[in-house]
Design a protein around this motif. Structure first.
Motif, PDB file in Angstrom:
ATOM      1  N   GLY A 272      49.373  32.776  35.967  1.00 22.90           N
ATOM      2  CA  GLY A 272      49.697  33.178  37.328  1.00 22.90           C
ATOM      3  C   GLY A 272      50.796  34.215  37.401  1.00 22.90           C
ATOM      4  O   GLY A 272      51.100  34.714  38.488  1.00 22.90           O
ATOM      5  N   GLN A 273      51.394  34.534  36.275  1.00 21.66           N
ATOM      6  CA  GLN A 273      52.291  35.676  36.115  1.00 21.66           C
ATOM      7  C   GLN A 273      51.782  36.467  34.914  1.00 21.66           C
ATOM      8  O   GLN A 273      50.966  35.964  34.133  1.00 21.66           O
ATOM      9  N   HIS A 279      57.962  32.496  34.760  1.00 21.28           N
ATOM     10  CA  HIS A 279      58.096  31.263  35.542  1.00 21.28           C
ATOM     11  C   HIS A 279      59.443  30.609  35.299  1.00 21.28           C
ATOM     12  O   HIS A 279      59.993  29.940  36.184  1.00 21.28           O
ATOM     13  N   GLU A 280      59.956  30.754  34.076  1.00 22.52           N
ATOM     14  CA  GLU A 280      61.201  30.092  33.692  1.00 22.52           C
ATOM     15  C   GLU A 280      62.422  30.976  33.923  1.00 22.52           C
ATOM     16  O   GLU A 280      63.554  30.550  33.690  1.00 22.52           O
ATOM     17  N   GLY A 281      62.204  32.220  34.345  1.00 21.58           N
ATOM     18  CA  GLY A 281      63.318  33.134  34.583  1.00 21.58           C
ATOM     19  C   GLY A 281      64.060  33.515  33.317  1.00 21.58           C
ATOM     20  O   GLY A 281      65.266  33.759  33.352  1.00 21.58           O
ATOM     21  N   GLU A 345      46.920  36.572  40.458  1.00 22.63           N
ATOM     22  CA  GLU A 345      46.749  35.835  41.704  1.00 22.63           C
ATOM     23  C   GLU A 345      45.500  34.956  41.643  1.00 22.63           C
ATOM     24  O   GLU A 345      45.475  33.844  42.181  1.00 22.63           O
ATOM     25  N   ARG A 346      44.465  35.461  40.991  1.00 25.24           N
ATOM     26  CA  ARG A 346      43.257  34.661  40.826  1.00 25.24           C
ATOM     27  C   ARG A 346      43.540  33.402  40.017  1.00 25.24           C
ATOM     28  O   ARG A 346      42.995  32.327  40.312  1.00 25.24           O
ATOM     29  N   ALA A 347      44.404  33.510  39.006  1.00 22.16           N
ATOM     30  CA  ALA A 347      44.772  32.338  38.215  1.00 22.16           C
ATOM     31  C   ALA A 347      45.413  31.267  39.084  1.00 22.16           C
ATOM     32  O   ALA A 347      45.178  30.067  38.897  1.00 22.16           O
ATOM     33  N   VAL A 348      46.213  31.681  40.057  1.00 28.26           N
ATOM     34  CA  VAL A 348      46.845  30.731  40.971  1.00 28.26           C
ATOM     35  C   VAL A 348      45.793  30.050  41.844  1.00 28.26           C
ATOM     36  O   VAL A 348      45.878  28.841  42.125  1.00 28.26           O
ATOM     37  N   GLU A 349      44.778  30.794  42.272  1.00 26.22           N
ATOM     38  CA  GLU A 349      43.694  30.196  43.059  1.00 26.22           C
ATOM     39  C   GLU A 349      42.923  29.161  42.235  1.00 26.22           C
ATOM     40  O   GLU A 349      42.564  28.092  42.734  1.00 26.22           O
TER      41      GLU A 349
END
Length: 446
Positions: A272-273, A279-281, A345-349
């Motif tokens: 999703g990134q 994600h972990e910064g 974004e598709r991965a998030v969906e």
């Protein structure tokens, strides 16, 4: 018997079983395989592919299988992505190889430029290209040792970093990756990581434990690098507790230790990134990538801070096929596809669809101990409902039943009790949901 692929045509995006698996043509090929391919090279599905696109793999008997594996997170853009195919075809018409170390070419430079833009490495970045994930990890270790002048390397429990002599040492799981293949490379150490479902520790608590082991068992003055997958893949899709990775990278930076993020399975929009480190910064000193980088062509990369990557002497990095021009063309097409089709974004969906489905299944079945992951890198762990002990037999039975119904289903985990989901990011909602339903129904019957 020779097997020829059908003439190019749109591959129907629907599951279809024309025969049982394996079908008669696949059975004949299996016989041929057993005569000439060593048993150590084992295949998961009892069939042979002839076409693949979107969320479907078609076999020699005309069966269409739902692909929830992507060739182990490789064909994220699909196995026949138009920009990848076009780039490969155009490059092949020009030349297939010169060796970048002999006569360089623009494609290698262009891939390095894109990785410098995309990877969360602090400051100016440099990239060296190779062929496989294990090769990338080995070269990242070489660079870290050269830069620091130190030799020790630390990996974590449940890690997977490859199958070569050095990377087997970094990998935690013995069977099937290590047993009988030693001795392994020296100066490799293992420390505790973060496995929230099993250790119950917060990110800070797990980091305190790991740092204590790093300091007492190795010592920063001897440690060249710490390497970790932001989500541990073969170990079970383990997402570390929030803050764990940030604490580890901070300790590394304060102590002159290179932090290597192994993003070979997590990279390129899968979570999703662009990269799971985001994600972990965290900003790793070096990131290793492969798998999803080139739409199925063999390519890997080591991208790191310029001062670290430049530490190796001229000629110290490279390889005959590293950064092959055809693979570089595929990578540029794959990255363009991810950006223009917004596949992160598709991965998030896809995550939303899977979580909704698996949460409902978990309410009905306490053997689903935990579901975890990010984006289209998701998994659920199967356990004894009373003791939470891993249930590898149940996992194997459910996966086998789903495969028999035409769903490519992968397992993983140090204890062999995790079913993982790695669909192409181009799969349709309908196919993905159908695949999930077949897996959870197989679990009910297992």
């Amino acid at each position: 018997m020779s097997v020829e692929a059908p003439a190019p045509a749109a591959l129907p995006q629907s599951r279809h079983l024309a025969t049982e698996l394996p079908g008669p043509k696949a059975q004949e090929l299996l016989t041929r395989q057993q005569a000439v391919v060593p048993s150590g090279v084992a295949s998961l599905m009892p069939t042979f592919a002839v076409r693949a696109d979107g969320g479907i793999v078609e076999d020699v008997d005309g069966n269409r299988l739902i692909d929830l594996g992507s060739g182990i997170a490789v064909t994220s853009v699909g196995a026949s992505a138009e920009r990848v195919l076009t780039g490969v075809q155009e490059q092949i018409r020009q030349f297939t190889h010169t060796c970048f170390m002999v006569t360089p070419y623009e494609g290698y430079v262009a891939v390095a430029e894109r990785l410098a833009e995309l990877t969360p490495v602090p400051g100016p970045a440099r990239t060296a290209l190779f062929n496989s994930g294990a090769e990338a990890v080995e070269n990242a270790v070489k660079v870290a040792r050269t830069y620091t002048g130190k030799t020790a390397v630390a990996a974590f429990d449940h890690a997977y970093h490859g199958r070569t002599t050095l990377t087997m040492g970094l990998t935690a799981k013995s069977v099937p990756y290590k047993r009988g293949f030693g001795p392994f490379a020296p100066e490799i150490y293992r420390v505790s990581g973060s496995y929230p479902f099993r250790d119950g520790l917060s990110g800070d608590e797990a980091a305190d434990r790991a740092i204590d082991q790093l300091e007492k068992q190795i010592g920063a003055d001897a440690l060249a690098a710490v390497i970790m997958e932001p989500i541990q893949g073969e170990g079970g899709f383990i997402v570390p507790a929030r803050g764990f990775l940030k604490r580890i990278t901070q300790w590394c930076r304060e102590n002159g230790v290179v932090f290597i993020a192994d993003e070979i399975q997590t990279g390129f929009a899968r979570t999703g990134q662009w990269f799971a480190s985001e994600h972990e910064g965290i900003e790793p000193d070096i990131i290793t990538t492969a798998k999803g980088i080139a739409g199925g062509m063999p390519l890997s990369a080591v991208t790191g801070r310029a001062e670290i990557m430049d530490a190796a002497h001229p000629g110290g990095l490279g390889g005959t096929y590293g950064g092959n021009p055809v693979a570089c063309a595929a990578a540029l097409g794959s990255i363009q596809t991810m950006a223009e089709e917004r596949l992160a974004e598709r991965a998030v969906e896809l995550e939303r669809l899977a979580v909704e489905h698996l949460e409902a299944a978990q309410q009905q079945d306490p053997r689903i101990g935990e579901m975890r992951g990010r984006g289209a890198m998701l998994a659920f762990e199967l356990v004894d409902p009373e003791t939470k002990a891993p249930d590898a037999a149940l996992t194997a039975a459910a996966a086998a039943a789903a495969r028999a119904q035409g769903v490519i289903t992968l397992t993983c985990g140090t204890y062999g009790n995790v079913i993982r989901l790695l669909p192409p990011l181009t799969i349709s909602d309908e196919l993905f949901t159908e695949g999930l339903t077949i897996i959870t129904e197989a679990l009910k019957e297992a």
